[in-house]
Design an enzyme around this catalytic site. Sequence first.
Site: not given
Length: 714
Positions: A262-263
């Site tokens: 994820d980011w």
Amino acid sequence: MTSERVSKLLQEMTTEEKIGQLLQLSADFFEGSQAVITGPMREHDLTLATVYTAGSVLGISGAERVHQIQADYLAKSRLKIPLLFMADIVHGFQTIFPIPLGMAASFDPEAVKLASEVAARESAVSGLHVTFAPMVDLVRDPRWGRVMESTGEDPYLNSVLAKASVDGFQGDLDVEHIAACVKHFAAYGAPEAGREYNTVDLSEWRFREQYLPAYSAAIAAQAKLVMTSFNTLFGVPATANQHLFRDILRDELAFKGVVISDWDAIGELINHGVAGNLQAAADQALAAGVDIDMMSFAYAKYLQKAANLDESTRQLIDESTARILELKESLGLFTDPYRQVTPEREQAELKSVQNLNAAQQVAEESIVLLKNERAILPLARDQKLALIGPVANTGDLLGSWSWQGDQHQTPSIYTAMAEKFPQVSYASGCAYHQLNHREFDQALSTARQADKIIAVLGLPSSESGEATSMTDIRLPQEQLTLLQALAKLGKPIISVVVTGRPLDLTLVDDLSAAVVLAWFPGSRGAAALTNILSGAVNPSGKLPMTFPRSVGQVPIYYNQFNTGRPLSHTENDRENKYLSKYIDEANSPLYPFGFGLSYAEIKAQPISATQQGRSIQLKVELENTAALAGKTVVQCYLHQPVATTVQPVQRLVAFSKVLVPSKQKVELTLTVAPEELTYLDAALKRQTFTGELKFLIGLDSQHTKAISIAYQND
Ligand code: GLC
């Protein structure tokens, strides 16, 4: 099995080019300030050369824009390896469907599949290759804002809908479909106190029994990617968790696809305290099997020592590069890097009447009728109606994760109601969180002129989705004050609630003759709601998540364990102090899982239970005594069997949405699959129930009728 093309590319690629494939950059690297940024930005020291070897980009769409970037990128790519375009297409691209929690209320896998198919088609013609969806995190805490993105509290419903969504997005990966990325692996939906990004700490037994099934179903449906979650699990951040990603995902679930972080989740391993610096974070994520680094630039650290990588790192980079190239190959990008994208195809597809009609159909199936005293609904066309509330005349009906949707192009509920009801008036009454006397008094004066009041209440989409955890899940006090003032007028009130999460609607229920849950219903949500209120469509939605009486009950969910001192639902509950209960609140929810009313009068009666092989078939008769047809959801729950580990008091094991014509009976058969008749013992071994099994059949989780069968599992 690595294809010939991928094997050949791996031999020709330099180490730097392989590392490049592992980097995902945000749109601003390719399109400056118009980019859609969905996470915190961090300083980075990338060269332009790196940008043009990056394997993928997130947040860019548009036929012409993608075509231009891809052409420019390929011109600079030595081996002509196409760039992969990814984005969050969660419940629609430009045609926005109800939020996933709303679509889950349809209890209709075909509706969820349709929504994903339309989203895939619109995304594909706009140049996207991968969506970061479906999010299949099980959620039992409405304080957590991303509950809107989930399909609720039940492992079985989540699993059925996860498969439907992956099937809808991917199809056979032709140019009208895109790759699905199931997220967030794993258990991101169980943060302590419902606080965003907070610690998750589950026993492996509970994780495997309740949280893992939906991810497993998405992977069995051949989802092409998995995204890591921000949270810790079993004491280790997911993004560095080898037990989670190597043992469970790769070995047990045999996942062969791409894992993307994820980011900045790799970079956040430093905050978690398991990595001392970005290089250490990169090493841990790579060892766990994370193939793509989304925006932490940790993997870019390998570029600085590409010539001196040790053999095991080189091997891991090769494995990740191979999986990324295979994904590109499965999308046909080496054959046609543009996947037949043209502005003409895009123009014809986006927000087509067919797509908008599909969004309306799904919204009509998702809306839940929670109360309808004295059958005040449906409304007659000629009634004098006052539409009052901050959500009555706004296009903010799309919900979070609808970045390509356009609120200004979204008809409001007032607009749609005025087309159907000639005598409808409108006044806002207040803003979401603000009262002013002129607006307030105007609303009361408008309401006095009407026969019935429709209060349209709720929260803005900005208070739903990522990074919107709340401690108080009641409607804002300003709206409750308005509702109380309206109630003093002595006219019947129909309350419509627009929300991305279960709310404490206790006061709304007290003051309203009818309560309609619209969720964030999407591009055609206003028209769908109007059809429900007018009776053109009979409501059929059921709650995929429990609605509490108060936030103090959270987490509250139907498939709870019985405890050693359960309530008996007799007088004893009041007299006996030493029971599992509160002294200031009931145990029961305001509205239970699986609940939703209809304008029809439908009853369910179990007829028989028979074993077919290792499955069990339950015949059920539905009778509709009303003068209008109605759809309903027949639910089959397995009542708490005796086992070596505690079992939920009841667990959904089968359901079916059925249309019952007026004044008729229909018979249907529900099949309980063998895997639903198993449980995990304390040693984490899967066991099968034996002996008498009791099933509870009904149209919600509380009002059921029992039928038993002796189950032979030899
Ligand atoms: C966000 C979300 C994730 C999303 C990603 C890319 O932080 O956690 O669900 O897919 O970033 O936008």
